[in-house]
Design an enzyme around this catalytic site. Structure first.
Site, mmCIF file in Angstrom:
data_model
loop_
_atom_site.group_PDB
_atom_site.id
_atom_site.type_symbol
_atom_site.label_atom_id
_atom_site.label_comp_id
_atom_site.label_asym_id
_atom_site.label_seq_id
_atom_site.Cartn_x
_atom_site.Cartn_y
_atom_site.Cartn_z
ATOM 1 N N GLY A 127 0.740 -1.608 0.255
ATOM 2 C CA GLY A 127 0.055 -0.047 0.095
ATOM 3 C C GLY A 127 1.095 1.131 -0.203
ATOM 4 O O GLY A 127 0.672 2.271 0.993
ATOM 5 N N SER A 129 1.966 3.394 -3.572
ATOM 6 C CA SER A 129 1.984 3.793 -4.304
ATOM 7 C C SER A 129 0.168 4.504 -4.157
ATOM 8 O O SER A 129 -0.154 4.125 -3.854
ATOM 9 C CB SER A 129 2.254 3.476 -5.826
ATOM 10 N N GLU A 247 14.400 -5.983 -0.005
ATOM 11 C CA GLU A 247 14.239 -6.500 -1.179
ATOM 12 C C GLU A 247 14.501 -6.100 -2.567
ATOM 13 O O GLU A 247 13.394 -7.313 -3.565
ATOM 14 C CB GLU A 247 12.305 -6.583 -1.030
#
Lengths: 381, 352
Positions: A127, A129, A247
């Site tokens: 959650g 952009s 990541e």
């Protein structure tokens, strides 16, 4: 730079053989591979994988995970991505959310979420952009205001992959108005929103390939209790940037094209002419090298390093490579792109051409990544 | 696997030794005279010229990976001496033949050479430092199979030649030359030599590319235009990042292939991949560095040219990126689609 060649240990090789064996007997012979992390959303596959202990592998055993090293997780996800396995249901929960709970979550959150993620039964979307907050993530406008026992969040999130299927999303919200917070990176928080809540409205954003797995998510004053704030109120910026940095460099950044590459060799690989042989060889050489870079980052994470800049470089190298592969194989095959063509290569090529533009956008655009890398390279000048 | 710390120590030791020894004056003199004694001698005295040649054969010992660590440092310093040729190439060729290792710089080359009645016939093309070498190790076809012949260059006819960096690349006419010693070698010797040649060039490229990155970052950090260092402009910074990326690609490829050799010879697939990646990287690095450094970069006085002229040369020596990619592509295609991923993800193996 920490890039040194590293080999898999005998134990890691054994794990890889197990995953390969599992995939060979689980995926049907005519399986159409997904494009890496664009693999399909298949709750059944995710649960089967979880039963093997291959979802949320880095979650400690006391929270229901395997307590595995970064490299062991690398070994498993690499095989899943190489096969184009349907991993979308658990992908974000296991790659992004579980590590965030481990790093920033409360004990209660860890005990509630982590066993469910490891069981393959709790799926997350991102959650971050918004319509006016893409690369400039700090400009999010979704606002959460304090109320009795929690927060009320309002705003619009976009590009939320599989929000119509997943259970939760960690929504980056402004919890202190920028005027009060001062620094624009201050006053942001991550709130865990239940996507099934009646005050959450999910609607698809069709993409150019006609698929509808990406969504707009409107938060219409949704209530989020205090115990669903992830980490500290006001620390959202530091938390999401840490998530992104760690990541970035995984195998999902260079394996989106493996199914296409394999299909090309299947169709055009018998006694190839020089141009096709050169294309196959160049891609193989690059893939062999990029994989070693990505594995080196994973190994250094296990050794306690924080190779954020290296991770940005690997993501840029990997995603740029993926796009080059699509063009190189199209060129080597020759002819028109036919989405309904007779071969797996035809169909995958069509899918890749339409999807490739997203590869250098998601998780940090090429421009943002190079900005990060350049800053590190020119430090001091 | 050879501990990477040891490899880094070898790199650092050679880099330290070469610091201040490969000056612009020395490089100009080497291009003029074809030799740089003040660079060669300390390397030779330090035992670095025969790393990778077994001690039993008269070398300094050490693995292919250690030899490649020496070459990375030599590439970064643009050392104008036949380090790859003396150790990894000719030195190991002589060791495989069981011939004694002569003192001083050695070289070897490729070409169709035959041995009949004790005399050689044929030519070697573009031999590195043929005139400067004390001996040339020639791989030839004898009446009973492959042989290595030890040749004194003064008994041959040498025609001059250079690469873009002014390093000697000479033609050696061997017609009628009687070798000092001859020994038979296994049939795969030629292929193994070609692999070591390509791997050696990949290691040199990786070293030179890293130095190009340093030179370019420094220059663009100092050069001020429009009131700020040009490296602050995203379009220029983009060049720096791409140089860094290609440098890491070349280095990872070369090191993986070198480490994968263990105590033996490098693997065919590893070398093909390393050569294809490093040769392509060489051109990309050179182009980006020249764009970022502007007119200063193309002057003879600036530190970049000695490196980029080497990158542009080394990438094609012992086979360029297309040749190696085609070779690799045929191997991968022959394995079929199902073997593709298992082959490419084999990674660094521990020894052969």
């Amino acid at each position: 730079m920490i890039f040194e060649p590293t080999a898999l240990s005998a134990d890691e090789e054994k794990l890889r053989d197990e995953v390969r064996g599992f995939l060979a007997e689980t995926l049907p012979p005519d399986f159409r591979p997904g494009l890496g992390l664009g693999g399909r959303h298949d709750p059944e596959f995710t649960r089967t994988l979880a039963q093997r202990g291959w979802v949320g592998m880095s979650i400690p055993t006391r929270y229901g995970g395997a307590g595995a090293s970064t490299v062991r997780r690398f070994v498993v996800i690499e095989e899943l991505l190489a096969a184009g396995a349907p991993i979308a249901a658990h992908w974000i929960a296991e790659r992004q959310s579980a590590p965030a709970f481990l790093r920033f979550g409360t004990e209660e959150q860890r005990e509630w979420f982590l066993p469910r993620i490891a069981a393959g039964e709790c799926w997350f979307s991102l959650g971050m952009s918004e319509p006016d907050a893409g690369s400039d993530l700090a400009s999010v406008r979704t606002t959460a205001t304090p109320v009795e026992g929690g927060w009320r969040a309002s705003g619009t999130k976009v590009w939320t992959t599989n929000a119509h299927l997943n259970h939760f999303a960690a929504m980056l919200c402004r919890t202190t108005p920028q005027a009060e917070a001062g620094d624009r990176h201050a006053g942001l928080s991550q709130l865990i929103v239940d996507l099934a809540d009646e005050d959450v409205h999910v609607s698809p954003i069709p993409l150019i390939d006609g698929e509808e797995h990406v969504n707009e998510v409107v938060l219409d004053g949704v209530f989020v209790p205090d115990e669903r704030v992830l980490g500290e109120v006001g620390q959202g910026w530091a938390q999401v940037t840490a998530e992104l940095a760690h990541e970035r460099s995984g195998p999902d950044r260079y394996l989106s094209i493996l199914g296409l590459y394999r299909a090309f060799v299947d169709v055009y690989g018998r006694d190839p002419d020089d141009a096709r042989a050169a294309a196959i060889g160049r891609i193989g050489a690059q893939l062999w090298t990029i994989r070693q870079l990505s594995l080196a980052v994973a190994r250094s994470l296990d050794q306690g390093e924080a190779p954020a800049v290296e991770a940005s470089l690997v993501k840029d190298i990997g995603t740029t490579f993926e796009q080059q592969v699509v063009e190189a194989l199209r060129d080597a095959a020759g002819g028109e792109i036919d989405p309904d063509g007779p071969t797996m290569f035809d169909r995958l090529l069509a899918e890749c051409v339409l999807n490739a533009p997203t590869w250098t956008l998601r998780g940090g655009t090429t421009e943002v990544l190079r900005g990060i890398a350049a800053k590190a390279l020119t430090k001091g000048s | 696997m050879t501990a990477t710390n040891d490899l880094a120590e070898v790199r650092d030791a050679v880099a330290d030794l070469l610091t201040d020894r490969v000056t612009p004056e020395i490089l100009e003199a080497a291009e003029r005279d074809g030799w740089a004694a003040t660079v060669w001698e300390p390397l030779h005295a330090g035992g670095f010229t025969t790393v990778g040649v077994p001690e039993a054969a008269g070398g300094a010992g050490g693995s292919v990976a250690e030899a490649c660590s020496v070459l990375e440092a030599a590439g970064a310093a643009a050392a104008p001496v036949p380090l790859a040729e003396t150790g990894l190439l000719a030195g190991r060729l002589l060791a495989a033949a069981g011939l004694p290792l002569p003192d001083g710089p050695l070289t070897t080359g490729t070409g169709a050479v035959t041995l009949t009645g004790g005399a050689l016939s044929g030519q070697l093309a573009r031999v590195a430092w043929a005139s400067a070498a004390t001996r040339i190790a020639v791989l030839a076809d004898g009446p009973d199979g492959a042989v290595v012949a030890l040749v004194d260059p003064t008994t041959t006819r040498i025609a001059p030649g250079h690469n873009l960096a002014g390093e000697p690349r000479e033609s050696v006419d061997l017609d009628g030359v009687v070798p000092e010693a001859i020994a038979s070698v296994p049939p795969d010797t030629r292929e193994l030599l070609a692999r070591r040649g390509a791997l050696a060039r990949a290691a040199l490229i990786a070293g030179a590319a890293r130095r190009v990155l340093e030179v370019t970052v420094t220059y663009t950090g100092e050069r001020v235009q429009f009131g700020r260092p040009v490296s602050r402009f995203p379009a220029v910074a983009d060049h720096l990042v791409r140089i860094a990326e290609q440098t890491e690609m070349a280095a990872m490829a070369a090191r993986s292939a070198a480490v994968g050799a263990g105590e033996g010879e490098p693997d065919a697939l590893d070398v093909a991949a390393a050569a294809a990646v490093a040769s392509e990287a060489a051109g990309l690095v050179a182009a980006a560095a020249h764009q970022a450094t502007g007119a200063m970069g193309v002057t003879r006085e600036f530190a970049l040219g000695v490196l980029t002229r080497r990158l542009w040369s080394w990438r094609d020596e012992w086979g360029g990126e297309r040749a190696w990619a085609t070779d690799l592509g045929r191997t991968l295609a022959a394995g079929g689609p199902d073997a593709l991923w298992p082959t490419l993800s084999r990674g660094v193996r521990t020894g052969t």
